[in-house]
Design an enzyme around this catalytic site. Structure first.
Site, mmCIF file in Angstrom:
data_model
loop_
_atom_site.group_PDB
_atom_site.id
_atom_site.type_symbol
_atom_site.label_atom_id
_atom_site.label_comp_id
_atom_site.label_asym_id
_atom_site.label_seq_id
_atom_site.Cartn_x
_atom_site.Cartn_y
_atom_site.Cartn_z
ATOM 1 N N HIS A 56 5.213 -7.717 -10.399
ATOM 2 C CA HIS A 56 4.538 -8.588 -9.431
ATOM 3 C C HIS A 56 3.162 -8.935 -9.966
ATOM 4 O O HIS A 56 2.782 -8.513 -11.058
ATOM 5 C CB HIS A 56 4.500 -7.952 -8.042
ATOM 6 C CG HIS A 56 3.726 -6.672 -7.951
ATOM 7 N ND1 HIS A 56 4.128 -5.500 -8.565
ATOM 8 C CD2 HIS A 56 2.556 -6.367 -7.325
ATOM 9 C CE1 HIS A 56 3.257 -4.549 -8.300
ATOM 10 N NE2 HIS A 56 2.283 -5.045 -7.562
ATOM 11 N N HIS A 58 -0.040 -8.341 -9.054
ATOM 12 C CA HIS A 58 -1.288 -7.579 -8.955
ATOM 13 C C HIS A 58 -1.815 -7.209 -10.340
ATOM 14 O O HIS A 58 -1.049 -6.844 -11.234
ATOM 15 C CB HIS A 58 -1.078 -6.320 -8.099
ATOM 16 C CG HIS A 58 -0.897 -6.637 -6.639
ATOM 17 N ND1 HIS A 58 -0.276 -5.789 -5.765
ATOM 18 C CD2 HIS A 58 -1.255 -7.734 -5.908
ATOM 19 C CE1 HIS A 58 -0.264 -6.333 -4.552
ATOM 20 N NE2 HIS A 58 -0.847 -7.517 -4.620
ATOM 21 N N ASP A 60 -3.253 -4.714 -11.596
ATOM 22 C CA ASP A 60 -2.978 -3.410 -12.209
ATOM 23 C C ASP A 60 -1.571 -3.358 -12.823
ATOM 24 O O ASP A 60 -1.190 -2.346 -13.416
ATOM 25 C CB ASP A 60 -3.192 -2.255 -11.221
ATOM 26 C CG ASP A 60 -2.289 -2.318 -10.007
ATOM 27 O OD1 ASP A 60 -2.196 -3.391 -9.386
ATOM 28 O OD2 ASP A 60 -1.667 -1.293 -9.672
ATOM 29 N N HIS A 61 -0.836 -4.463 -12.723
ATOM 30 C CA HIS A 61 0.482 -4.548 -13.360
ATOM 31 C C HIS A 61 0.543 -5.623 -14.435
ATOM 32 O O HIS A 61 1.573 -5.800 -15.080
ATOM 33 C CB HIS A 61 1.570 -4.806 -12.299
ATOM 34 C CG HIS A 61 1.667 -3.685 -11.310
ATOM 35 N ND1 HIS A 61 2.705 -2.776 -11.310
ATOM 36 C CD2 HIS A 61 0.820 -3.298 -10.327
ATOM 37 C CE1 HIS A 61 2.492 -1.887 -10.349
ATOM 38 N NE2 HIS A 61 1.356 -2.180 -9.741
ATOM 39 N N HIS A 115 6.181 -5.837 -0.775
ATOM 40 C CA HIS A 115 4.841 -5.433 -1.238
ATOM 41 C C HIS A 115 4.019 -6.681 -1.539
ATOM 42 O O HIS A 115 2.842 -6.776 -1.177
ATOM 43 C CB HIS A 115 4.990 -4.552 -2.471
ATOM 44 C CG HIS A 115 3.683 -4.228 -3.141
ATOM 45 N ND1 HIS A 115 2.713 -3.443 -2.551
ATOM 46 C CD2 HIS A 115 3.174 -4.605 -4.339
ATOM 47 C CE1 HIS A 115 1.675 -3.347 -3.371
ATOM 48 N NE2 HIS A 115 1.923 -4.053 -4.451
ATOM 49 N N ASP A 135 6.005 -1.710 -7.158
ATOM 50 C CA ASP A 135 5.347 -1.177 -5.962
ATOM 51 C C ASP A 135 6.190 -1.381 -4.708
ATOM 52 O O ASP A 135 5.672 -1.451 -3.602
ATOM 53 C CB ASP A 135 3.979 -1.837 -5.771
ATOM 54 C CG ASP A 135 2.971 -1.400 -6.831
ATOM 55 O OD1 ASP A 135 3.331 -0.575 -7.699
ATOM 56 O OD2 ASP A 135 1.829 -1.883 -6.790
ATOM 57 N N HIS A 175 3.721 3.618 -9.620
ATOM 58 C CA HIS A 175 2.584 4.538 -9.442
ATOM 59 C C HIS A 175 3.111 5.938 -9.131
ATOM 60 O O HIS A 175 4.228 6.096 -8.645
ATOM 61 C CB HIS A 175 1.704 4.114 -8.247
ATOM 62 C CG HIS A 175 1.012 2.807 -8.400
ATOM 63 N ND1 HIS A 175 -0.288 2.693 -8.825
ATOM 64 C CD2 HIS A 175 1.453 1.534 -8.180
ATOM 65 C CE1 HIS A 175 -0.645 1.406 -8.853
ATOM 66 N NE2 HIS A 175 0.399 0.679 -8.471
HETATM 67 ZN ZN LIG Z 1 0.349 -1.314 -8.222
HETATM 68 ZN ZN LIG Z 2 0.918 -3.965 -6.291
#
Ligand SMILES: [Zn+2]
Ligand SMILES: [Zn+2]
Length: 263
Positions: A56, A58, A60-61, A115, A135, A175
């Site tokens: 996705h 975000h 952090d990905h 998410h 996520d 995560h």
């Molecule tokens: Zn994440």
């Molecule tokens: Zn996420």
């Protein structure tokens, strides 16, 4: 199929994954945040990264995409509706698409909103089925819906897709929130002895070597799969009497997600 889990050791507790073909050494990296760690892991195993998959949009990905592409010229793939936000995406994905890695690995694309609205999971079929779930599903928990998500869509994804996959499917989430999620399951269902037995190890484990669960196990320890459990429902009724004696699964899921938001 070879799966290498790479622990980011950051405050958000991200995991990255390398999915490699044992015959050709070609590899796909899932959700690169720390590109250096992904590249080092591939080098150590003799893998050549040819593809990048973002579950996705975000950051952090996706933040490591550029550095991985610069080092390997890999193709970047993501949900077609997330591609514009991510940028630099070579292949937009939709439900049912198949991603091949080398000669031996085939991954089915699942469209799994909740998410965020544009989230994919990857499903490996065969003798050792595996789910790379970003996520959407965590060990003993579910993703939040704070940043572009929708709890009702997340419920639909759980009920109509994830809960129907084979119990032996290994679960590879984005995560490590295992300990906190087990504690929430136990808060909602104190008599869940299997969750209680797992908690001490989860509280002290090194995420780099932590256990990998299966979907069958998740159905026993993850409160978001236990929507008809009498203890879960009784506990919810204390907080939300309006749900009545026989709330449907969707109502239970949405109330659990709401409680988890402020727990
Ligand atoms: Zn994440
Ligand atoms: Zn996420």
């Amino acid at each position: 199929m070879i799966v290498e889990r790479i622990w980011a050791a950051n405050s958000l507790r991200n995991f990255h994954y390398l999915i490699a073909c044992e015959e050709t050494g070609e590899a796909l990296v899932v959700d690169p945040l720390d590109a250096g760690k992904c590249l080092d892991a591939a080098r150590a195993r003799g893998f050549g990264i040819t593809q990048v998959l973002n579950t996705h949009e975000h950051r952090d990905h996706t933040a490591g995409n550029g550095a991985v592409v610069a080092a390997t010229r890999a193709r970047v793939m993501a949900h077609s509706d997330a591609a514009g936000v991510i940028g630099g995406v070579d292949r937009g994905l939709a439900r049912g698409d198949v991603i091949k890695v080398g000669r031996t690995v085939e991954l089915e694309v699942l469209d799994t909103p909740g998410h965020t609205r544009s989230h994919v999971c990857l499903l490996a079929h065969g003798d050792a089925p595996a789910l790379f779930c970003g996520d959407t599903l965590f060990n003993a928990g579910a993703g939040n819906c704070h940043n572009g998500g929708d709890p009702a869509l997340l419920y639909e994804t759980f009920a109509s897709q994830l809960a129907r996959l084979p119990d032996g499917t290994r679960v590879y989430p984005g995560h490590d929130y295992f300990a906190r999620n087990l504690a929430f399951t136990l808060d909602r269902e104190p008599g869940n002895s299997e969750a209680a037995a797992l908690l001490p190890a989860a509280e002290t484990h090194d995420p780099a070597t932590a256990r990998i669960t299966t979907l069958g196990e998740e159905k026993r320890i993850n409160t978001f799969f236990r929507l008809q459990n009498p203890d879960v429902i009784a506990g919810l009724r204390e907080r939300f009497p309006e749900i009545g004696e026989r709330p449907d699964a969707r109502t239970v899921f949405l109330k659990l997600r709401e409680l988890r938001n402020r727990w």
